[in-house]
Design an enzyme around this catalytic site. Sequence first.
Site, PDB file in Angstrom:
ATOM      1  N   ASP A 315       0.869  -1.181   0.000  1.00 49.79           N
ATOM      2  CA  ASP A 315       0.000   0.000   0.000  1.00 49.79           C
ATOM      3  C   ASP A 315       0.904   1.228   0.000  1.00 49.79           C
ATOM      4  OD1 ASP A 315      -2.007   1.845   0.272  1.00 49.79           O
ATOM      5  OD2 ASP A 315      -2.605   1.255   2.295  1.00 49.79           O
ATOM      6  N   CYS A 342      -3.718   4.698  -4.358  1.00 50.04           N
ATOM      7  CA  CYS A 342      -4.617   5.848  -4.272  1.00 50.04           C
ATOM      8  C   CYS A 342      -4.447   6.789  -5.456  1.00 50.04           C
ATOM      9  CB  CYS A 342      -4.400   6.602  -2.964  1.00 50.04           C
ATOM     10  SG  CYS A 342      -2.718   7.243  -2.748  1.00 50.04           S
TER      11      CYS A 342
END
Length: 385
Positions: A315, A342
């Site tokens: 992540d 993201c």
Amino acid sequence: MTARPSGRDLVGERYDVEVDRVAHGGHCVARLPEEVPEVGGTVVFVRHTAPGERVTVEVTEGRVGDRFLRADAVEVHRPSPDRVVPPCSYAGPGRCGGCDFQHLTVAAQRRLKGEVVAEQLRRLAGIHRDVVVEGVPGDDDGLRYRTRMRFHPAGEGRLGLRAHRSHRVVPVDDCLLQAPGAHVAVEGEPRSGNVLTEVVLGRRYDVAEDGFWQVHQGAPETLVTAVLEGAGVREGDRVVDLYCGVGLFTAPLAEAAGERGHVLAVEGDRAAVDHARANLASYPWVEVVRGPVARVLQRAPHDAVDTAVDVVVLDPPREGAKRAVVAQLAARRPRTVVHVACDPAAFGRDTALLAEAGYELAGLRAFDLFPMTQHVEVVGTFTRR
């Protein structure tokens, strides 16, 4: 050698344009009509509009001779059927820059975000795939979801948020994205040092009030569920959790691997590592290591037995994992890599790097964790060819 003189400043100039596709960054693409003197045919990135609209734009950045201009749609002559009145009075040209898509229905916002993810995958990784952006369960209107807010002083005791691409602070008395009971910080004020306790799927996590945590109240559960489904961890697996934060994914991955497994969690932030070690204390088969991910992987033993892993979860920050990390995780030859991203462009670049390393995109889910804004979260599952 003399510098090339800049062209005439176009800020404040207005032009009528036909709006084309959505683009990464919260705007749509248009071109100035060819007959416009000096700048005919120039690309314009337009905010506060939608594909298919005819609008009058006002230039916010750019000069004659620039490759592209930036502008706001200030008049709408042919509206999109997806256009709505923004629910927030602070949204719109020249106002608060926190939201990009309040002028569109939530369904249209998600469709456009899916088009952005798909376009980045085509352009950067050569993958052609339709992308459906899923909403967080229970979030139908895209409002009152942020559990953390950071405001700026706006003078006279008021707080506000910055205008788009500006340091100018717009006073905001009530942000419609702020959830009831949200933790509020003010730029420039000392850090509180407070520790919050979050509960996700029955697990408790301590996290610094100013530390990283997903802002949508439903995001942690949504992402944990998606990551576990993609990872397919089996009992006894060796798992690596990169950029682990306070251990949001590490704990459920450890439970799936069981006591016969092993989980290595890597994080660079000291405070996050301290919380991760406390949050994961009940899993003795978890090892938490602090340091830059690329450096930690590089100094790990290169013996095939010591370095081989079954599953990698990562992540990374907004810029993505990049080549050094992708190459080193691929060298461990995991059967599955789960990438949480993201930023669609960073995800596209990392997808291309994983393809070079012998991994194909086997599954893709996208989530609307930031309604009313351009941002979208992607969970990609990669398997070794």
